[in-house]
Write a protein that holds these residues in place. Structure first.
Motif, PDB file in Angstrom:
ATOM      1  N   ALA A  11      -9.031   3.312  21.648  1.00 52.12           N
ATOM      2  CA  ALA A  11     -10.226   4.078  21.338  1.00 52.12           C
ATOM      3  C   ALA A  11     -11.224   4.010  22.500  1.00 52.12           C
ATOM      4  O   ALA A  11     -11.852   5.006  22.857  1.00 52.12           O
ATOM      5  CB  ALA A  11     -10.871   3.569  20.057  1.00 52.12           C
ATOM      6  N   VAL A  12     -11.360   2.827  23.109  1.00 52.42           N
ATOM      7  CA  VAL A  12     -12.277   2.675  24.236  1.00 52.42           C
ATOM      8  C   VAL A  12     -11.789   3.484  25.425  1.00 52.42           C
ATOM      9  O   VAL A  12     -12.573   4.147  26.121  1.00 52.42           O
ATOM     10  CB  VAL A  12     -12.389   1.182  24.632  1.00 52.42           C
ATOM     11  N   LYS A  13     -10.488   3.493  25.643  1.00 55.96           N
ATOM     12  CA  LYS A  13      -9.905   4.263  26.761  1.00 55.96           C
ATOM     13  C   LYS A  13     -10.144   5.739  26.597  1.00 55.96           C
ATOM     14  O   LYS A  13     -10.492   6.447  27.542  1.00 55.96           O
ATOM     15  CB  LYS A  13      -8.413   3.971  26.854  1.00 55.96           C
ATOM     16  N   ILE A  14      -9.980   6.233  25.364  1.00 58.98           N
ATOM     17  CA  ILE A  14     -10.204   7.651  25.088  1.00 58.98           C
ATOM     18  C   ILE A  14     -11.677   8.015  25.292  1.00 58.98           C
ATOM     19  O   ILE A  14     -12.024   9.051  25.854  1.00 58.98           O
ATOM     20  CB  ILE A  14      -9.760   7.992  23.662  1.00 58.98           C
ATOM     21  N   THR A  15     -12.568   7.120  24.848  1.00 62.06           N
ATOM     22  CA  THR A  15     -14.004   7.385  24.975  1.00 62.06           C
ATOM     23  C   THR A  15     -14.426   7.447  26.448  1.00 62.06           C
ATOM     24  O   THR A  15     -15.271   8.260  26.834  1.00 62.06           O
ATOM     25  CB  THR A  15     -14.794   6.266  24.276  1.00 62.06           C
ATOM     26  N   LYS A  16     -13.805   6.618  27.291  1.00 62.76           N
ATOM     27  CA  LYS A  16     -14.201   6.564  28.692  1.00 62.76           C
ATOM     28  C   LYS A  16     -13.486   7.584  29.569  1.00 62.76           C
ATOM     29  O   LYS A  16     -13.830   7.754  30.729  1.00 62.76           O
ATOM     30  CB  LYS A  16     -13.914   5.155  29.242  1.00 62.76           C
ATOM     31  N   ALA A  56     -10.091  -0.002  11.856  1.00 64.00           N
ATOM     32  CA  ALA A  56      -8.683   0.401  11.946  1.00 64.00           C
ATOM     33  C   ALA A  56      -7.897  -0.184  10.783  1.00 64.00           C
ATOM     34  O   ALA A  56      -8.176  -1.293  10.313  1.00 64.00           O
ATOM     35  CB  ALA A  56      -8.079  -0.074  13.265  1.00 64.00           C
ATOM     36  N   VAL A  57      -6.907   0.573  10.310  1.00 69.07           N
ATOM     37  CA  VAL A  57      -6.051   0.122   9.217  1.00 69.07           C
ATOM     38  C   VAL A  57      -4.682  -0.249   9.792  1.00 69.07           C
ATOM     39  O   VAL A  57      -3.939   0.621  10.246  1.00 69.07           O
ATOM     40  CB  VAL A  57      -5.876   1.216   8.146  1.00 69.07           C
ATOM     41  N   PRO A  58      -4.311  -1.517   9.784  1.00 67.55           N
ATOM     42  CA  PRO A  58      -3.015  -1.923  10.327  1.00 67.55           C
ATOM     43  C   PRO A  58      -1.852  -1.381   9.489  1.00 67.55           C
ATOM     44  O   PRO A  58      -1.978  -1.176   8.279  1.00 67.55           O
ATOM     45  CB  PRO A  58      -3.059  -3.451  10.260  1.00 67.55           C
ATOM     46  N   ASP A  59      -0.718  -1.165  10.140  1.00 71.12           N
ATOM     47  CA  ASP A  59       0.513  -0.707   9.487  1.00 71.12           C
ATOM     48  C   ASP A  59       1.457  -1.898   9.360  1.00 71.12           C
ATOM     49  O   ASP A  59       1.861  -2.489  10.360  1.00 71.12           O
ATOM     50  CB  ASP A  59       1.158   0.393  10.326  1.00 71.12           C
ATOM     51  N   LEU A  60       1.812  -2.266   8.121  1.00 71.87           N
ATOM     52  CA  LEU A  60       2.672  -3.427   7.893  1.00 71.87           C
ATOM     53  C   LEU A  60       4.078  -3.022   7.460  1.00 71.87           C
ATOM     54  O   LEU A  60       4.801  -3.811   6.845  1.00 71.87           O
ATOM     55  CB  LEU A  60       2.048  -4.344   6.831  1.00 71.87           C
ATOM     56  N   GLY A  61       4.472  -1.787   7.791  1.00 68.58           N
ATOM     57  CA  GLY A  61       5.805  -1.329   7.409  1.00 68.58           C
ATOM     58  C   GLY A  61       6.904  -2.212   7.962  1.00 68.58           C
ATOM     59  O   GLY A  61       7.900  -2.489   7.286  1.00 68.58           O
ATOM     60  N   ALA A  62       6.734  -2.705   9.188  1.00 64.08           N
ATOM     61  CA  ALA A  62       7.751  -3.558   9.794  1.00 64.08           C
ATOM     62  C   ALA A  62       7.880  -4.898   9.082  1.00 64.08           C
ATOM     63  O   ALA A  62       8.924  -5.557   9.159  1.00 64.08           O
ATOM     64  CB  ALA A  62       7.419  -3.783  11.274  1.00 64.08           C
ATOM     65  N   SER A  63       6.843  -5.303   8.375  1.00 66.11           N
ATOM     66  CA  SER A  63       6.871  -6.569   7.632  1.00 66.11           C
ATOM     67  C   SER A  63       7.259  -6.370   6.176  1.00 66.11           C
ATOM     68  O   SER A  63       7.259  -7.333   5.396  1.00 66.11           O
ATOM     69  CB  SER A  63       5.504  -7.248   7.706  1.00 66.11           C
ATOM     70  N   GLY A  64       7.563  -5.135   5.806  1.00 63.70           N
ATOM     71  CA  GLY A  64       8.004  -4.872   4.440  1.00 63.70           C
ATOM     72  C   GLY A  64       6.908  -4.557   3.457  1.00 63.70           C
ATOM     73  O   GLY A  64       7.138  -4.562   2.244  1.00 63.70           O
ATOM     74  N   ARG A 118      -3.668  -8.506  13.748  1.00 64.20           N
ATOM     75  CA  ARG A 118      -4.632  -8.731  14.820  1.00 64.20           C
ATOM     76  C   ARG A 118      -4.223  -7.981  16.089  1.00 64.20           C
ATOM     77  O   ARG A 118      -5.065  -7.349  16.733  1.00 64.20           O
ATOM     78  CB  ARG A 118      -4.748 -10.225  15.112  1.00 64.20           C
ATOM     79  N   GLU A 119      -2.943  -8.016  16.413  1.00 66.37           N
ATOM     80  CA  GLU A 119      -2.468  -7.315  17.609  1.00 66.37           C
ATOM     81  C   GLU A 119      -2.666  -5.808  17.484  1.00 66.37           C
ATOM     82  O   GLU A 119      -3.076  -5.136  18.435  1.00 66.37           O
ATOM     83  CB  GLU A 119      -0.996  -7.648  17.847  1.00 66.37           C
ATOM     84  N   GLN A 120      -2.366  -5.261  16.309  1.00 70.66           N
ATOM     85  CA  GLN A 120      -2.543  -3.819  16.100  1.00 70.66           C
ATOM     86  C   GLN A 120      -4.015  -3.433  16.227  1.00 70.66           C
ATOM     87  O   GLN A 120      -4.355  -2.402  16.828  1.00 70.66           O
ATOM     88  CB  GLN A 120      -2.012  -3.412  14.734  1.00 70.66           C
ATOM     89  N   ILE A 121      -4.904  -4.234  15.642  1.00 73.18           N
ATOM     90  CA  ILE A 121      -6.338  -3.924  15.674  1.00 73.18           C
ATOM     91  C   ILE A 121      -6.855  -3.943  17.109  1.00 73.18           C
ATOM     92  O   ILE A 121      -7.607  -3.055  17.527  1.00 73.18           O
ATOM     93  CB  ILE A 121      -7.111  -4.919  14.785  1.00 73.18           C
ATOM     94  N   VAL A 122      -6.443  -4.950  17.889  1.00 74.95           N
ATOM     95  CA  VAL A 122      -6.871  -5.039  19.286  1.00 74.95           C
ATOM     96  C   VAL A 122      -6.341  -3.853  20.077  1.00 74.95           C
ATOM     97  O   VAL A 122      -7.065  -3.251  20.892  1.00 74.95           O
ATOM     98  CB  VAL A 122      -6.390  -6.367  19.907  1.00 74.95           C
ATOM     99  N   THR A 123      -5.082  -3.481  19.836  1.00 76.43           N
ATOM    100  CA  THR A 123      -4.485  -2.350  20.552  1.00 76.43           C
ATOM    101  C   THR A 123      -5.190  -1.045  20.220  1.00 76.43           C
ATOM    102  O   THR A 123      -5.492  -0.235  21.115  1.00 76.43           O
ATOM    103  CB  THR A 123      -2.992  -2.234  20.215  1.00 76.43           C
ATOM    104  N   LYS A 124      -5.486  -0.822  18.952  1.00 75.10           N
ATOM    105  CA  LYS A 124      -6.159   0.410  18.540  1.00 75.10           C
ATOM    106  C   LYS A 124      -7.574   0.470  19.103  1.00 75.10           C
ATOM    107  O   LYS A 124      -8.045   1.542  19.491  1.00 75.10           O
ATOM    108  CB  LYS A 124      -6.182   0.516  17.017  1.00 75.10           C
ATOM    109  N   ARG A 125      -8.271  -0.672  19.154  1.00 71.61           N
ATOM    110  CA  ARG A 125      -9.617  -0.672  19.705  1.00 71.61           C
ATOM    111  C   ARG A 125      -9.576  -0.358  21.194  1.00 71.61           C
ATOM    112  O   ARG A 125     -10.404   0.404  21.710  1.00 71.61           O
ATOM    113  CB  ARG A 125     -10.296  -2.018  19.475  1.00 71.61           C
ATOM    114  N   ALA A 126      -8.610  -0.941  21.903  1.00 74.29           N
ATOM    115  CA  ALA A 126      -8.488  -0.686  23.330  1.00 74.29           C
ATOM    116  C   ALA A 126      -8.173   0.786  23.591  1.00 74.29           C
ATOM    117  O   ALA A 126      -8.714   1.395  24.517  1.00 74.29           O
ATOM    118  CB  ALA A 126      -7.397  -1.576  23.932  1.00 74.29           C
TER     119      ALA A 126
END
Length: 244
Positions: free
Chosen positions: A236-241, A135-143, A226-234
């Motif tokens: 993806a797992v939800k969609i797969t299941k 996953a590629v995190p989005d850092l727009g909120a951090s500038g 880290r939070e974005q990566i964990v959220t995106k992985r979760a």
């Protein structure tokens, strides 16, 4: 040669990896190569000492033999002061991230292989090379805007490099690759020269965010990633299941 590489992308990727390793080695050890040879290893001085009678003559002769027989002596001197390369873990990942930053972040012509406009192609490419969904995190909120990325070679296999810029010349690099050890590791700070960063591992993938920003400025950005990566992985797992 160009036509051959275009027809054999696997060979082209391997050659590109060799070039990246060469560039990282030059960036890391180039300054050491410019250091003068210590006077105690000067061959002329050791020969002069051998000609002078005294109990130390055999030591000078032995030292001269070592220098003469050491065909790789210059290479050995380059290794002086080189830190031991860890066998693995986030310490090694942090070191690789700092080396990759030194090679690609200063590049103003082609710092990334695929730009942000090719986001889908980039994610598919690095995921295929790493054998893991990345996953590629989005850092727009951090500038910071996402510039793009590439696959880079490390001592522990291919890694994905993602680069960000704040449009004022400050760049950040996120390096990620599968982990043989430290498959789950808490976030830890690291510094290499003027490059600071944070490294961690989650679910078998390691991540290291590096840049020349102060550690206190990088920590919240690393946490956001880290939070974005964990959220995106979760997700993806939800969609797969989910049922068809």
């Amino acid at each position: 040669m160009t036509a051959y590489l275009e027809a054999h992308p696997d060979v082209a990727d391997r050659i590109a990896g060799y070039r990246q390793q060469r560039d990282m080695l030059r960036a890391t050890f180039g300054p050491v190569a410019e250091e003068p040879l210590p006077s105690r290893l000067d061959l002329r001085r050791m020969i002069d000492a051998h000609r002078r009678p005294g109990p130390a003559s055999w030591r000078a002769m032995a030292a001269a033999a070592v220098v003469l027989l050491g065909v790789g002596g210059a290479g050995g001197w380059l290794m002086r002061g080189m830190p031991d390369v860890p066998a693995g873990g986030i310490v090694a990942l942090a070191q690789e991230a700092a080396q990759s930053y030194a090679v690609y972040a200063p590049d103003r012509i082609r710092p990334v292989e695929l730009r942000a406009s090719n986001h889908g192609e980039l994610v598919a490419w690095v995921s295929q090379r790493l054998g893991r969904s990345v996953a590629v995190p989005d850092l727009g909120a951090s500038g910071y805007r996402f510039m793009g990325g590439r696959v880079v070679a490390t001592a522990h296999g291919p890694a994905a490099l993602f680069m960000y810029d704040d449009d004022h010349g400050t760049r950040l690099v996120l390096l990620t690759r599968p982990m043989a050890s430290d498959r789950d590791a808490a976030m830890a700070p690291h510094t290499r020269g003027d490059v600071n960063g944070y490294a961690w591992a989650d679910n078998g993938l390691g991540y290291s965010l590096v840049g020349q920003a102060a550690p206190q400025a990088l920590r919240p950005i690393a946490n956001e990633m880290r939070e974005q990566i964990v959220t995106k992985r979760a997700s993806a797992v939800k969609i797969t299941k989910s049922p068809a």
